[in-house]
Write an enzyme that holds these catalytic residues in place. Structure first.
Site, short mmCIF file in Angstrom:
data_model
loop_
_atom_site.label_atom_id
_atom_site.label_comp_id
_atom_site.label_asym_id
_atom_site.label_seq_id
_atom_site.Cartn_x
_atom_site.Cartn_y
_atom_site.Cartn_z
N ARG A 15 0.83 -1.41 0.00
CA ARG A 15 0.07 -0.01 -0.12
C ARG A 15 0.89 1.10 0.07
O ARG A 15 1.92 1.23 0.37
CB ARG A 15 -0.90 -0.03 1.11
CG ARG A 15 -1.96 1.27 1.28
CD ARG A 15 -2.75 1.11 2.35
NE ARG A 15 -3.63 2.36 2.40
CZ ARG A 15 -4.36 2.85 3.48
NH1 ARG A 15 -4.57 1.83 4.55
NH2 ARG A 15 -5.14 3.90 3.41
N HIS A 16 0.49 2.23 -0.80
CA HIS A 16 1.22 3.49 -0.72
C HIS A 16 1.56 3.96 0.52
O HIS A 16 0.39 3.78 1.45
CB HIS A 16 0.54 4.48 -1.53
CG HIS A 16 -1.03 5.11 -1.38
ND1 HIS A 16 -0.87 5.80 -0.29
CD2 HIS A 16 -2.07 4.68 -1.89
CE1 HIS A 16 -2.35 6.16 0.01
NE2 HIS A 16 -2.91 5.47 -1.08
N THR A 28 -10.39 8.61 -0.61
CA THR A 28 -9.51 9.12 -1.74
C THR A 28 -9.34 8.00 -2.89
O THR A 28 -8.69 6.92 -2.54
CB THR A 28 -7.88 9.17 -1.04
OG1 THR A 28 -8.06 10.02 0.23
CG2 THR A 28 -7.09 10.29 -1.99
N ARG A 72 0.62 8.99 -5.57
CA ARG A 72 1.01 8.51 -4.24
C ARG A 72 1.43 7.02 -4.20
O ARG A 72 2.44 6.72 -3.73
CB ARG A 72 -0.44 8.63 -3.18
CG ARG A 72 -1.38 7.72 -3.59
CD ARG A 72 -2.74 8.35 -2.88
NE ARG A 72 -3.91 7.63 -2.98
CZ ARG A 72 -4.83 8.06 -4.10
NH1 ARG A 72 -4.58 9.12 -4.97
NH2 ARG A 72 -5.86 7.58 -4.35
N GLU A 105 -7.51 3.00 -7.25
CA GLU A 105 -8.20 2.71 -6.16
C GLU A 105 -9.74 2.71 -6.55
O GLU A 105 -10.27 3.03 -7.65
CB GLU A 105 -8.11 3.99 -5.08
CG GLU A 105 -9.13 3.91 -3.99
CD GLU A 105 -8.73 2.65 -3.12
OE1 GLU A 105 -8.93 1.65 -3.45
OE2 GLU A 105 -8.13 3.03 -1.95
N GLY A 107 -13.30 3.31 -7.22
CA GLY A 107 -13.99 4.59 -7.92
C GLY A 107 -14.92 5.17 -6.70
O GLY A 107 -16.13 4.24 -6.74
N TYR A 108 -14.83 6.10 -5.97
CA TYR A 108 -15.71 6.37 -4.87
C TYR A 108 -17.05 7.44 -5.35
O TYR A 108 -17.80 7.39 -4.78
CB TYR A 108 -14.99 7.04 -3.88
CG TYR A 108 -13.92 6.39 -3.00
CD1 TYR A 108 -14.46 5.01 -2.68
CD2 TYR A 108 -12.73 6.58 -2.68
CE1 TYR A 108 -13.36 4.26 -1.92
CE2 TYR A 108 -11.86 5.75 -2.08
CZ TYR A 108 -12.10 4.76 -1.57
OH TYR A 108 -11.43 4.00 -1.19
N ARG A 190 -7.19 -4.51 -0.37
CA ARG A 190 -8.26 -5.26 0.51
C ARG A 190 -9.07 -6.23 -0.62
O ARG A 190 -9.34 -7.39 -0.31
CB ARG A 190 -8.90 -4.78 1.55
CG ARG A 190 -7.86 -4.44 2.65
CD ARG A 190 -8.65 -3.61 3.63
NE ARG A 190 -8.93 -2.23 3.33
CZ ARG A 190 -9.57 -1.30 3.82
NH1 ARG A 190 -10.29 -1.74 4.84
NH2 ARG A 190 -9.61 0.04 3.71
N HIS A 221 1.21 -25.76 -2.02
CA HIS A 221 1.56 -26.92 -2.76
C HIS A 221 2.06 -26.68 -4.19
O HIS A 221 1.92 -27.58 -4.93
CB HIS A 221 0.40 -28.05 -2.55
CG HIS A 221 -0.24 -28.26 -1.53
ND1 HIS A 221 0.61 -28.53 -0.22
CD2 HIS A 221 -1.49 -27.99 -1.09
CE1 HIS A 221 -0.43 -28.66 0.61
NE2 HIS A 221 -1.48 -28.28 0.35
#
Length: 239
Positions: A15-16, A28, A72, A105, A107-108, A190, A221
């Site tokens: 992670r940045h 963000t 970032r 990331e 899209g929010y 995540r 394995h």
């Protein structure tokens, strides 16, 4: 551990480092913020321990790096690359970098820049979440540029397919130098772990990944279809 397990390709998620918005909990996505000075320093500390010749992530064993195009993430990768002193080795690794929106990331949309409680208030004002609280893994995000779990799944599966293809070929050829690295963001990484394990994004699973943190994935394995999380990794000494 068997020789076969020792030769199994690995994938490292990074992670940045910390930004102003990640520090104060604002969502963000497309907003292209720089790392904070403290964020850069923490990445340098992590890099000095895990990235470099003879370390956990040995550049000579890396066949592919997938990185978000946001600055970032790009800066975080640059700080990792700074651990490579040999110009030829650094140039060779730079040629293996793929900057792609597929690992940008989540899209929010309308939730960009908001805190969790602000998103929940906004959704309630729109008549949503009357029966249960908002869950990004199940409900996704509203508005232009807001991604659904299905959209995120589609792009993550493309990245995973590319990486597993490299690993499968490496296993077939006996190539011990086909590790991969992904440098990206908190939510998308995540989500990546869930898809790596072939789980729907809505599957309940508490996952934590701190800014500048590292997560390891591999296979059980030596079987590319048996994807696994590395819950413990040995740390070799410097070469």
């Amino acid at each position: 551990m068997s020789d076969k397990d020792a030769a199994t390709p690995r994938l490292f998620l990074i992670r940045h480092g910390e930004t102003e918005w990640s520090r104060n909990g604002r969502f963000t996505g497309i907003t292209d913020l720089p790392l904070l000075p403290d964020g850069e320093e923490k990445v340098r500390q992590t890099a000095s321990v895990v990235f470099g010749p003879g370390r956990l992530i040995d550049p000579s064993k890396v066949a592919s790096i997938v990185c978000s195009p946001r600055q970032r993430a790009q800066r975080t990768l640059q700080l990792l690359m700074d651990q490579i002193q040999d110009p030829r080795a650094r140039t060779a690794l730079a040629g293996k970098i793929d900057a792609t929106e597929d690992i940008a990331e989540w899209g929010y949309g309308d939730y960009e820049g908001l805190h969790q409680h602000q998103i929940e208030y906004l959704r309630r004002s729109r008549g949503l979440d009357k029966d249960r609280p908002w869950d990004i893994w199940r409900d996704g995000c509203e508005g232009p540029g807001g991604h659904t779990p299905a959209q995120v799944t589609e792009r993550l599966d493309r990245v995973i397919g590319q990486i597993t293809s490299i690993h499968r070929q490496g296993l077939q050829d006996g190539n011990r130098k086909c590790d991969a690295v992904v440098v990206a963001h908190g939510h998308i990484l995540r989500a990546f772990v869930k898809r790596w394990l072939k789980l729907e994004l809505g599957t309940p699973m508490e996952l934590m990944l701190e800014p500048g943190g590292v997560c390891g994935l591999s296979y059980a394995h030596g079987d590319v279809e048996a994807r696994a999380v590395l819950v413990g990794m040995s740390f070799p000494g410097s070469a």
